[in-house]
Scaffold this active site. Structure first.
Site, short mmCIF file in Angstrom:
data_model
loop_
_atom_site.label_atom_id
_atom_site.label_comp_id
_atom_site.label_asym_id
_atom_site.label_seq_id
_atom_site.Cartn_x
_atom_site.Cartn_y
_atom_site.Cartn_z
N SER A 133 0.81 -1.12 0.08
CA SER A 133 -0.17 0.09 -0.03
C SER A 133 0.92 1.19 -0.13
O SER A 133 2.10 1.19 -0.27
CB SER A 133 -0.76 -0.09 1.21
OG SER A 133 -1.88 1.10 1.15
N ASN A 134 0.34 2.40 0.33
CA ASN A 134 0.98 3.59 0.54
C ASN A 134 0.61 4.44 1.24
O ASN A 134 -0.48 4.21 2.16
CB ASN A 134 0.97 4.22 -1.09
CG ASN A 134 -0.22 4.68 -1.55
OD1 ASN A 134 -1.06 5.51 -1.04
ND2 ASN A 134 -0.88 4.08 -2.53
N HIS A 135 1.09 5.83 1.68
CA HIS A 135 0.82 6.49 2.85
C HIS A 135 -0.24 7.40 2.48
O HIS A 135 -0.43 8.64 3.49
CB HIS A 135 1.99 7.41 3.21
CG HIS A 135 2.80 6.57 3.86
ND1 HIS A 135 2.87 5.85 5.18
CD2 HIS A 135 4.26 6.00 3.53
CE1 HIS A 135 3.79 5.20 5.53
NE2 HIS A 135 4.69 5.27 4.45
N SER A 136 -1.20 7.49 1.43
CA SER A 136 -1.91 8.38 1.17
C SER A 136 -3.12 8.54 2.47
O SER A 136 -3.44 7.23 2.97
CB SER A 136 -2.79 7.78 -0.15
OG SER A 136 -3.90 8.81 -0.19
#
Ligand code: C5P
Length: 223
Positions: free
Chosen positions: A29-32
């Site tokens: 995933s990512n930090h959005s």
């Protein structure tokens, strides 16, 4: 309360990260944070639009009066957007940080540390580009994307506008630590094929109000 001038319009907005399973317990995933997309959803809803928010996992509550479709993967996001557009959309905004790749095969069982190798390899395949796919399908009258860049922001955003077949692109410089990802403030430049606008740096909620206004004005020049 804002003027109810978007009554009768349907806006579909993606927000947050996507989560791509590796095995039953792990993911990519990512930090959005989802803050910008949620703020846009709230701002469009406040003007009377019917808003469908297609959201990856975030800590945020759905804004009042907004219908949220909670998804995890990019493929789910595309499917949910298509479902949402069963009610034809006037505006689509892609504010989600969609993972570019997913596992070629999701492991059915938790992956184990095997033998004595210190390395492991995962085979990834490209995810669909949600906004480019929907744009090709003429999913909404006005397609708006985001472009997070660290250099040559305007030039890269312009090429993304063309490549993805968008009407407007909202470019921000994510090399700056005072704005963007996970921050409460943001500064952007909005580009169409022949115009550009730069609202002041401000809180995402205030910026969202300005962006909804800009998109609405752009729409009125197109019809
Ligand atoms: O190519 P890039 O990821 O920088 O493009 C950003 C824009 O494209 C954003 O609006 C994002 O929501 C959208 N996007 C998408 N599906 C992808 C990748 C990006 O909808 N797989």
């Amino acid at each position: 309360p804002a003027i109810q001038d978007l009554v009768g319009q349907h806006w579909v907005i993606t927000a947050g990260p996507t989560m791509e399973a590796i095995d039953p317990v792990r993911y990519i995933s990512n930090h959005s944070s989802g803050k910008m997309g949620y703020a846009l959803a709230a701002a469009a809803q406040a003007r009377g639009a019917k808003v469908t928010l297609v959201s990856g996992p975030t800590n945020l509550d759905a804004p009042q009066g907004v219908q949220r479709l909670a998804i995890k993967s990019a493929e789910d996001m595309l499917a949910a957007c298509r479902d949402a557009m069963a009610t034809p959309a006037d505006v689509f905004i892609g504010a989600a940080a969609v993972a570019d790749f997913r596992m070629k095969d999701i492991a059915a069982q938790k992956m184990k540390k095997t033998g004595d190798s210190d390395e492991m390899q995962l085979t990834l395949v490209k995810n669909p580009d949600v906004i480019a796919t929907l744009s090709q399908e003429n999913a909404a009258k006005c397609m708006v994307g985001f472009a997070a860049e660290t250099q040559d922001v305007i030039a890269y955003a312009k090429s993304k506008l063309q490549r993805k077949g968008l009407d407007l692109i909202i470019a921000n410089d994510v090399s700056r630590t005072d704005i963007g990802f996970n921050n409460d403030e943001n500064q952007v430049t909005v580009l169409s094929k022949d115009q550009q606008w730069t609202p002041p740096k401000e809180a995402k909620a205030a910026l969202a109000v300005e962006l909804v206004e800009l998109i609405t004005q752009y729409q009125s020049t197109q019809s």
